[in-house]
Design an enzyme around this catalytic site. Structure first.
Site, mmCIF file in Angstrom:
data_model
loop_
_atom_site.group_PDB
_atom_site.id
_atom_site.type_symbol
_atom_site.label_atom_id
_atom_site.label_comp_id
_atom_site.label_asym_id
_atom_site.label_seq_id
_atom_site.Cartn_x
_atom_site.Cartn_y
_atom_site.Cartn_z
ATOM 1 N N HIS A 144 6.977 -33.381 -24.847
ATOM 2 C CA HIS A 144 6.639 -33.932 -23.524
ATOM 3 C C HIS A 144 5.404 -33.411 -22.788
ATOM 4 O O HIS A 144 5.666 -33.611 -21.402
ATOM 5 C CB HIS A 144 7.881 -33.699 -22.793
ATOM 6 N N CYS B 195 0.734 -1.214 0.177
ATOM 7 C CA CYS B 195 0.008 -0.001 0.106
ATOM 8 C C CYS B 195 0.723 1.235 -0.122
ATOM 9 O O CYS B 195 1.865 0.977 0.059
ATOM 10 C CB CYS B 195 -0.869 0.058 1.338
#
Ligand code: BG6
Length: 591
Positions: free
Chosen positions: A489, A2
């Site tokens: 793969h 923040c």
């Protein structure tokens, strides 16, 4: 993460306008909600709402709040949803103290229960709300403000910074592993998470250290450590470059910062040239070298893994900062950790560094904010020197990090003559930026897709991951970057006639080009569409994003640019705000 801001004017000028402007400059740190509290005639006035600063100010006229002392906050929600009641500032049950906070109070639930047992009522689900109530309860027991702060912080667990505003017209700024800077101006005093918040109003700043707090009132300030000892920190002049962080002719900071790369690449590291010798000597004499980072900075770490062994003979093992604690056996006095970070405040990176330091490893860092916690924690650091990066998705900081890797390579092997070639690299970046049409057209064509795959081989594999991260961050399309050799793969199962695949395929010395072409054939045989990113057209591409031809070493630096642009234009096409992508923050200061 923040942003927190506080201001005490030494005149009877209202602070609300200044604070609203400050929060607008810092909302890249978090933009879920906004709030402002001022003190007027010994009353705490407070307004807060959900959304961006400009929106909430328009709705609630934040800038009309009266009072020459105030605090403000822009929130990135961690504890408690994005609601009006969870927006900061938070006020204690007795309405005596208002607080804005950045970070986490880890033991807030215990504290909340203890305070409830004392009759305190709570209005939010946040951890923050325990701070004003705890401070208030300790003051009520008869402690003066200084001792009340000392007792309060002794009960808080976590990494946090906060600003408390009291009815006696004082501000208290507390720093504990989250940024907090005291600004000294002609019109008053400021406290902020980021210099950006008050750059145009102050001449000098004091960077508070961890476990320190400052009590500020209209007549002055006093700094203490958490034990109550007076601390004397010397104010430093503020660099005026931080003042003019504006979008200028650009619609967003993101596209502005993408364009700034034609200068930031050349500037990278040049303010820390003597540190390159230190890096070189430490790296050369380390038994093992690890490199760590988060997000885009971790992708830079992956690039280092590919670039270093061939030229320096040193293998650099990347470890994702958030995964560092699982590699505790790797570190000792013979190891070096290179930490890469734009902000120098990412909690995962700071925790990774603290971990390695505990094992007596050397710490080197490549960081943009040279006053950051990471820079302070390092044995030596090289500054990116790429200026403020406001866009939440890293762009110019990435290419500056890569350039610093190149400059380090040149330290090991001057025959690489890298620095003297950077002008041609920048020319190549300019060419890409001058010919954005292919990327704009593809972004328009792809704007409604849900999945996008990006393939790369060798050092282009980390760039595929970085390109995917950019597209995820800004367009919210699920993009996945993977090693081209891995296609068969598993990922090939995902390929069908609705699939789009981007292949990073510069015509380099052939080490990847031919293999990529066979991957592309495999993919096309499943009906998928291919976007080729290459310096040479090939019939096999359904779309082509041209790259300028360069010496092979420099492709990783320039092939990132089309992905930054694609992420930006896809964001626009999909109605997002590229500077403030949903759910994200510029720097994540929570675990
Ligand atoms: C994320 C930012 O929060 O943190 C990314 O949105 C960034 O852009 C990542 O790559 C790591 O941040 P830093 O400051 O440690 O490089």
């Amino acid at each position: 993460m923040c942003s927190i801001i506080g201001c005490i004017h030494n005149s009877n000028l209202d602070v609300a306008n200044v604070l609203v402007e400050s929060m607008g400059k810092m909302e890249y740190r978090g933009y879920d909600s906004v709030g402002l509290a001022t003190l007027s005639d010994r009353e705490i006035l407070i307004k807060k709402g959900i959304g961006r600063v400009s929106h909430v100010n328009k709705e609630l006229s934040l800038n009309e709040l009266k009072g020459e002392i105030g605090i403000g906050h822009t929130r990135w929600a961690t504890h408690g949803g994005v609601t009006q009641s969870n927006a900061h500032p938070h006020v204690c049950a007795r309405s005596e103290i208002a607080v804005v906070h950045n970070g986490i109070i880890e033991n807030y639930l215990d504290l909340k229960n203890q305070l409830k047992n004392k009759g305190m009522t709570f209005k939010s689900d946040t951890d923050t709300e325990v701070i004003p109530n705890l401070l208030s309860s300790i003051i009520i027991e008869g402690n003066d403000l200084k001792n009340a702060v000392i007792k309060t912080v002794s009960k808080l667990t976590g990494q946090y910074s906060f600003i408390a505003m009291l009815k006696d017209k004082s501000l208290v700024g507390v720093k504990n592993h989250e940024p907090l800077i005291l600004g000294l101006g002609s019109d008053g005093y400021y406290l902020s998470s980021d210099i950006l918040g008050f750059a145009k109003h102050v001449d000098k700043v004091i960077y508070l250290d961890d476990e320190q707090f400052v009590i500020v009132n209209p007549s002055g300030y006093t700094i203490y450590d958490f034990k109550g000892n007076l601390v004397n920190l010397i104010p430093t002049k503020i660099s005026k470059t931080s003042e003019n962080v504006e979008k200028g002719k650009y619609e967003h900071f993101t596209i502005k910062e993408i364009h700034e790369q034609t200068s930031t690449v050349l500037q990278s590291g040049i303010e820390s040239l003597d540190e390159f010798d230190t890096f070189f000597n430490i790296l050369k004499t380390s038994k093992r070298v690890y490199v760590t980072g988060s997000g885009t900075s971790y992708n830079t770490a992956l690039v280092a893994k590919y670039l270093f062994p061939k030229i320096t003979g040193i293998s650099i093992e990347p470890i994702m900062s958030s995964e560092m604690k699982f590699f505790d056996d790797c570190f000792n006095e013979d190891t070096t950790l290179v930490a890469i970070s734009q902000s120098g405040e990412s909690t995962d990176v700071l925790n990774a560094v603290a971990f390695a330091k505990e094992k007596n490893s050397k710490i080197l860092s490549i960081v943009n904010t040279t006053t950051s916690s990471l820079a302070k924690a390092s044995d030596s650091f090289i500054g990116l020197n790429c200026g403020y990066e406001v866009g939440v998705a890293a762009t110019k900081s990435f290419t500056s990090q890569i350039t610093i890797l190149y400059r380090l390579l040149e330290k090991f092997d001057p025959s690489q003559k890298i620095s003297s070639q950077l002008n041609s690299v920048v020319d190549a970046i300019s060419k890409i930026l001058e010919n954005q049409k292919p990327v704009i057209d593809i972004s328009h064509a792809l704007k409604n897709i849900n999945n996008l795959y990006i393939l790369g081989r060798g050092v282009h594999y980390p760039i595929a991951k970085e390109g995917a991260l950019k597209i995820k961050e800004l367009s919210y399309i699920h993009a996945e970057g993977f090693a081209a050799g891995e296609l068969k793969h598993g990922p090939l199962a995902l390929m069908d006639e609705d699939t789009y695949v981007i292949v990073i395929n510069p015509k380099d010395d052939g080490s990847t080009y031919a293999d990529n072409l066979s991957n592309i054939s495999e993919i096309k045989s499943r009906g998928a569409k291919i976007i080729g990113v290459s310096d040479e057209f090939n019939q096999i591409y359904d779309y082509w994003i041209p790259l300028p031809t360069l010496p092979k070493l420099f492709y990783p630096l320039i092939e990132t640019i089309p992905f930054q642009l694609m992420a930006y234009y896809l964001s626009i096409e999909r109605g997002n705000d590229p500077d403030y992508p949903r759910n994200l923050a510029k720097c994540v200061t929570v675990k």
